[in-house]
Structure formats: C-alpha cells, structure tokens
Design a protein around this motif. Structure first.
Motif, PDB file in Angstrom:
ATOM      1  N   PRO A  33      -0.994  -7.796  -1.707  1.00  0.00           N
ATOM      2  CA  PRO A  33      -0.161  -7.630  -1.181  1.00  0.00           C
ATOM      3  C   PRO A  33       1.475  -8.686  -2.089  1.00  0.00           C
ATOM      4  O   PRO A  33       2.401  -7.742  -1.225  1.00  0.00           O
ATOM      5  CB  PRO A  33      -0.288  -8.592  -0.108  1.00  0.00           C
ATOM      6  CG  PRO A  33      -1.920  -8.558   0.033  1.00  0.00           C
ATOM      7  CD  PRO A  33      -2.238  -8.604  -1.409  1.00  0.00           C
ATOM      8  N   ASP A  34       1.264  -9.393  -2.488  1.00  0.00           N
ATOM      9  CA  ASP A  34       2.104 -10.259  -2.942  1.00  0.00           C
ATOM     10  C   ASP A  34       3.108  -9.453  -3.703  1.00  0.00           C
ATOM     11  O   ASP A  34       4.434 -10.270  -4.186  1.00  0.00           O
ATOM     12  CB  ASP A  34       1.432 -11.672  -4.155  1.00  0.00           C
ATOM     13  CG  ASP A  34       0.565 -11.597  -4.949  1.00  0.00           C
ATOM     14  OD1 ASP A  34      -0.089 -11.548  -4.721  1.00  0.00           O
ATOM     15  OD2 ASP A  34       1.068 -12.103  -5.871  1.00  0.00           O
ATOM     16  N   GLU A  35       2.828  -8.242  -4.652  1.00  0.00           N
ATOM     17  CA  GLU A  35       3.234  -7.427  -4.957  1.00  0.00           C
ATOM     18  C   GLU A  35       4.252  -6.738  -5.010  1.00  0.00           C
ATOM     19  O   GLU A  35       4.888  -5.555  -5.826  1.00  0.00           O
ATOM     20  CB  GLU A  35       2.407  -6.858  -6.370  1.00  0.00           C
ATOM     21  CG  GLU A  35       1.393  -7.356  -7.139  1.00  0.00           C
ATOM     22  CD  GLU A  35       2.296  -7.849  -8.664  1.00  0.00           C
ATOM     23  OE1 GLU A  35       3.340  -6.582  -8.377  1.00  0.00           O
ATOM     24  OE2 GLU A  35       1.456  -8.571  -8.522  1.00  0.00           O
ATOM     25  N   PHE A  36       4.368  -6.650  -3.421  1.00  0.00           N
ATOM     26  CA  PHE A  36       5.756  -6.186  -3.070  1.00  0.00           C
ATOM     27  C   PHE A  36       7.248  -7.051  -2.135  1.00  0.00           C
ATOM     28  O   PHE A  36       6.254  -8.341  -1.613  1.00  0.00           O
ATOM     29  CB  PHE A  36       4.840  -5.394  -1.878  1.00  0.00           C
ATOM     30  CG  PHE A  36       3.280  -4.405  -2.391  1.00  0.00           C
ATOM     31  CD1 PHE A  36       3.447  -2.943  -2.801  1.00  0.00           C
ATOM     32  CD2 PHE A  36       2.531  -4.536  -2.141  1.00  0.00           C
ATOM     33  CE1 PHE A  36       2.707  -1.939  -2.796  1.00  0.00           C
ATOM     34  CE2 PHE A  36       1.364  -4.574  -2.486  1.00  0.00           C
ATOM     35  CZ  PHE A  36       1.401  -2.870  -2.958  1.00  0.00           C
ATOM     36  N   ALA A  37       7.621  -6.260  -2.455  1.00  0.00           N
ATOM     37  CA  ALA A  37       9.534  -7.085  -1.777  1.00  0.00           C
ATOM     38  C   ALA A  37       8.694  -7.347  -0.425  1.00  0.00           C
ATOM     39  O   ALA A  37       8.359  -7.480   0.637  1.00  0.00           O
ATOM     40  CB  ALA A  37      10.247  -6.390  -1.822  1.00  0.00           C
TER      41      ALA A  37
END
Length: 284
Positions: free
Chosen positions: A188-192
């Motif tokens: 999830p941390d890869e998405f804005a």
C-alpha cells in the motif's frame, strides 16, 4: 515494494529485474509466497534493508499469480454504484459476500479455457492479507493488508442463475482459471492513495470497463474491518473487492467472451494482465 511470482519463486521486482528472495536472504525466507505472508512483518523489515540488490531480467510469460495458498477467498458483489444500477439491484446496505475457490487461481498471462455457457468478465482490485485480522477497526485495517493486485472474477452466467437455488455464485465463478491474478503484489505504501486507483478492462482493443476504486461503496479498509468482525482473516487470504459497470451480462443484448479473445485487465500502479480466452474442446 513490488513482489512477483517468477516461475513459482517469490521475487522482488526492482526496476524490471527480479531479485530472488530465497537467494538474497541466504535461505532465511523460502521461495514460497505463503512463507512471506505468514512472516509478513519480519519479511518487510528484512526487505527494507536489502537496498539495490542485483536481479535478473524476466519475461511476462514467466510470471505466475503473486499470491500464496489462500485458505479463504472472499468476493464482494455490487460494490460499485454503477454496477448495481446496471444489474437493476438495489445498492446494498452491507457488503454482499460470496466465495471463490482456490483452484480457480491462475497467472496474469495464462490462457483461460472457457467451459460451455456464457463466460463474463469482471475486473477487480484484490487485497491480500498479510497480518491476521480479528475485529480490526477501519482506521487500522491497512496495517493488515500485505498488498494489492489485479484480479478477474470470471463468471459463467448460465450456472450462476441455474435453479434450484436463486444464485450459484461460488461454483459459477470457480472454474479452473476463473481467478487470474497479477502481475505483481504491490504494498500500500507504493501508492499516493491506495483508496483511489484507476481500474479498467478491455477485450482485444475495445475498452469495456473503466472506473476508479474511489467509487467503491465499501472500501478496502471497511471490508477488512467488516469481515474480520465476523471471522478471522488469515495471512494469504484474498478479498476481491467488486467490479465496476460494463459487464457483458448487463449489455443489451448480453455479450460474452469468445474463443481467441484477449482480456486485458488494468489497475493503476500495479499493471496489466492479459489472458487469452479459449473454448473448451468437445469431448468424445
């Protein structure tokens, strides 16, 4: 972090090259995806220290479904307002939940053999559980999600509506190959904003579905909270979050997948699956 299943071995996709996790960890983690999900916190801590390890180039054809061995697969129906409206069914007050069976899982570029009947497409965002969840609050739900991937909830509509039961969702959606997944599992941390991603589906070059996951009636955090309030969610479990409008069943006249067509399914930040549909050969 982008995780891929490279010919049955878990790997990190670092800029288009694959880092084999078992080799890079000197055997601390096995090549099995389920091992990583069962030890998700430990694995994430290790991966954060890896840096720019050397990988090898890979081809799309080598990629398998980037999931482990899920004990539970949940699927959510009528979770986009437009999809509920096109089917003529009232928008639900609580999630409509059914299951798919694990034997339906296939890779992001595999051919899918269609059984006789009316095979329909349903592009979906799929959440993969990485930490056991029981009674989780919505505000803490993302902490239990290992990552997101692209999915198709392929459906054989004739069986789905066959009597005596009014609906046969689970069987109709669980033929072999009816759950393509991939091409990567993205944390999830890869998405804005993991709550608002573009999702689309095309047959050959004709786009049939396009929406944003921000249009979901019940969000990923809500679904994790809701389901975990009823039963434990286990590492490796999958949640198919629902499909937007544009399915073949709702067209006038209905339009179903045909032999030789290529089904492309896309989610922003994850990638595109391409599955060629083939008709089952007649027996005898």
């Amino acid at each position: 972090m982008r995780l891929i299943n490279l010919a049955g071995r878990a790997a990190l996709d670092q800029g288009g090259t694959a880092v084999d996790i078992e080799e890079a960890s000197a055997g601390r983690f096995s090549a099995a995806f389920q091992d990583l999900l069962e030890r998700w916190d430990e694995f994430r801590d290790w991966a954060a220290t890896l840096g720019d390890a050397d990988g090898r180039p890979f081809e799309e054809a080598e990629l398998a479904a980037p999931v482990g061995t899920p004990r539970q697969i949940f699927a959510i129906g009528l979770n986009y307002r437009g999809h509920a409206e096109e089917t003529g069914i009232d928008i639900p007050d609580t999630p409509m939940v059914f299951t798919k069976f694990a034997s339906s899982i296939t890779g992001p570029y595999d051919d899918v053999v269609m059984p006789p009947g009316s095979v329909d497409w349903e592009a979906e965002l799929v959440a993969v559980i990485g930490r056991r969840a029981e009674g989780v609050a919505v505000e803490r739900a993302w902490e239990h999600v290992a990552g997101l991937t692209v999915g198709q909830d392929l459906s054989e509509r004739d069986l789905q509506v066959k009597p005596p039961a009014p609906q046969q969702f689970s069987l109709a959606k669980s033929h072999p190959g009816f759950a393509p997944l991939g091409p990567a599992l993205v944390t999830p941390d890869e998405f804005a904003n993991p709550d608002d991603l573009e999702i689309s589906c095309a047959i050959d070059d004709q786009q049939v579905q396009q929406a944003r996951t921000g249009d979901l009636i019940f969000t990923v955090p809500f679904l994790v909270s809701y389901l975990s309030g009823i039963l434990p969610l286990l590492p490796g479990d999958l949640i198919f979050t629902g499909t937007p409008s544009g399915i073949g069943f709702a067209l006038n006249p209905p339009r179903y997948l045909r032999d030789g067509e290529r089904l492309s399914t896309y989610v922003e930040g994850i990638g595109t699956m391409r599955n060629r549909m083939t008709a089952a050969k007649a027996r005898g």
